[in-house]
Design a protein around this motif. Sequence first.
Motif, PDB file in Angstrom:
ATOM      1  N   ALA A  20      32.549  46.358  39.787  1.00  0.00           N
ATOM      2  CA  ALA A  20      32.006  46.865  38.530  1.00  0.00           C
ATOM      3  C   ALA A  20      30.575  46.379  38.320  1.00  0.00           C
ATOM      4  N   ALA A  21      30.323  45.104  38.654  1.00  0.00           N
ATOM      5  CA  ALA A  21      28.982  44.546  38.492  1.00  0.00           C
ATOM      6  C   ALA A  21      27.987  45.213  39.435  1.00  0.00           C
ATOM      7  N   VAL A  26      28.746  52.189  33.876  1.00  0.00           N
ATOM      8  CA  VAL A  26      29.649  51.294  33.148  1.00  0.00           C
ATOM      9  C   VAL A  26      31.079  51.509  33.649  1.00  0.00           C
ATOM     10  N   THR A  27      31.701  50.436  34.095  1.00  0.00           N
ATOM     11  CA  THR A  27      33.088  50.487  34.585  1.00  0.00           C
ATOM     12  C   THR A  27      34.024  49.885  33.552  1.00  0.00           C
ATOM     13  N   THR A  28      35.171  50.520  33.358  1.00  0.00           N
ATOM     14  CA  THR A  28      36.210  49.991  32.482  1.00  0.00           C
ATOM     15  C   THR A  28      37.387  49.524  33.335  1.00  0.00           C
ATOM     16  N   LEU A  29      37.759  48.261  33.180  1.00  0.00           N
ATOM     17  CA  LEU A  29      38.937  47.710  33.862  1.00  0.00           C
ATOM     18  C   LEU A  29      40.086  47.670  32.871  1.00  0.00           C
ATOM     19  N   VAL A  30      41.205  48.280  33.249  1.00  0.00           N
ATOM     20  CA  VAL A  30      42.367  48.386  32.372  1.00  0.00           C
ATOM     21  C   VAL A  30      43.405  47.336  32.760  1.00  0.00           C
ATOM     22  N   ARG A  31      43.836  46.553  31.801  1.00  0.00           N
ATOM     23  CA  ARG A  31      44.824  45.480  31.966  1.00  0.00           C
ATOM     24  C   ARG A  31      44.422  44.478  33.052  1.00  0.00           C
ATOM     25  N   THR A  55      37.944  43.835  25.260  1.00  0.00           N
ATOM     26  CA  THR A  55      38.934  44.109  24.220  1.00  0.00           C
ATOM     27  C   THR A  55      40.238  43.489  24.730  1.00  0.00           C
ATOM     28  N   PRO A  56      41.295  43.488  23.922  1.00  0.00           N
ATOM     29  CA  PRO A  56      42.544  42.851  24.398  1.00  0.00           C
ATOM     30  C   PRO A  56      43.071  43.401  25.726  1.00  0.00           C
ATOM     31  N   ASP A  57      42.906  44.707  25.975  1.00  0.00           N
ATOM     32  CA  ASP A  57      43.510  45.314  27.168  1.00  0.00           C
ATOM     33  C   ASP A  57      42.497  45.812  28.190  1.00  0.00           C
ATOM     34  N   THR A  58      41.196  45.747  27.880  1.00  0.00           N
ATOM     35  CA  THR A  58      40.201  46.253  28.826  1.00  0.00           C
ATOM     36  C   THR A  58      38.984  45.336  28.883  1.00  0.00           C
ATOM     37  N   TRP A  59      38.291  45.392  29.995  1.00  0.00           N
ATOM     38  CA  TRP A  59      36.955  44.798  30.137  1.00  0.00           C
ATOM     39  C   TRP A  59      36.017  45.918  30.549  1.00  0.00           C
ATOM     40  N   GLN A  60      34.821  45.908  29.971  1.00  0.00           N
ATOM     41  CA  GLN A  60      33.780  46.862  30.371  1.00  0.00           C
ATOM     42  C   GLN A  60      32.611  46.098  30.967  1.00  0.00           C
TER      43      GLN A  60
END
Length: 412
Positions: A20-21, A26-31, A55-60
């Motif tokens: 992602a970096a 922009v990449t969204t990682l789920v859980r 956020t609680p369930d994702t990283w951007q």
Amino acid sequence: MPVVDIPGSKSITARALFLAAAADGVTTLVRPLRSDDTEGFAEGLARLGYRVGRTPDTWQVDGRPQGPAVAEADVYCRDGATTARFLPTLAAAGHGTYRFDASPQMRRRPLLPLTRALRDLGVDLRHEEQEGHHPLTVAAAGVEGGEVTLDAGQSSQYLTALLLLGPLTRTGLRITVTDLVSVPYVEITIAMMRAFGVEVRCEGDVFVVPPGGYGATTYAVEPDASTASYFFAAAAVTGGEVTVPGLGEGALQGDLGFVDVLRRMGAEVSVGAESTTVRGSGELRGVTVNMRDISDTMPTLAAVAPFASGPVRIEDVANTRVKECDRLEACAENLRRLGVEVATGPDWIEIQPGPAGGPVGAEIKSYGDHRIVMSFAVTGLRVPGISFDDPGCVRKTFPGFHEEFGALRARL
């Protein structure tokens, strides 16, 4: 039937953060996994100037194909091997001076095959104290690419780091590997690179990585198969049943192969499209098994071995001696504390069935290693009086392990 929700894979989360970096967009990682190791990786990215939103369930992650956004940084890698090996490699593709250090435990773990390969590719990299160990400084000026030879016999992470770097080089990489452990982890890397738009070509022992960079995407992180091994083992030793959703026939992680070892020992195993179930049959047979490719689950098998009807011999796991601790000797020492007869060699351990009255309770010496604690928690399902000198070290990969495992114990 207990259904256990396992946190996201540490291995996949670390690779996804690197990808992602490095990606354009922009990449969204789920859980993703949220643990000490992965938080340390994300913190390291932030120190290098990458934006990581949570956020609680994702990283951007805002990708920067050109490398870190800052010209200087001091990054502390905590205990994380992926952080300590992947981030200096990522930084090398940028332009600036970046210093990396780590915990005393991580400082002891080897890096030399990777840093030697980076130097062979022209990276200006200096170990400050002991050659081949943290701390180290990278004076980055981008990486041209080309051909390099790598010994990945201690850790497949060395190869993964170079594979991940390949698309960020100007001409791509051609990596000749002279030795390799934990092949399934490399297969995870290649599959994930494909999801970010890069196809790695394998020609025997040579891995060919094209230049051109990565594309941002949305990526769902599957549950951690190594962590799932403790819950599958719990079913096998208690005669209960455990289902883990999210780990099925299409799973990326080789450590799901641990259930095949349990099947050989007598457990009933069902691998479906979306989940895996293990049922204890009331018996566990002795087994001789080569665990070179799934060595992170070696302590899990060692911890259930005393309940088998015959000896359990685990072979080709020399690389477990250079993990968070010397896991072969840590398992042997703790099994002896429980009254179990054990022998070890350079790359093997053989465990006899427990004594006539069963193993006895004792304090387990963790050596600060999360996998030792989680493995012997399984033993504790059948041996009263087991305690741990450092139960909190599980925060490295699964902060809520004891609560989740306690809930499973109650249901089983």
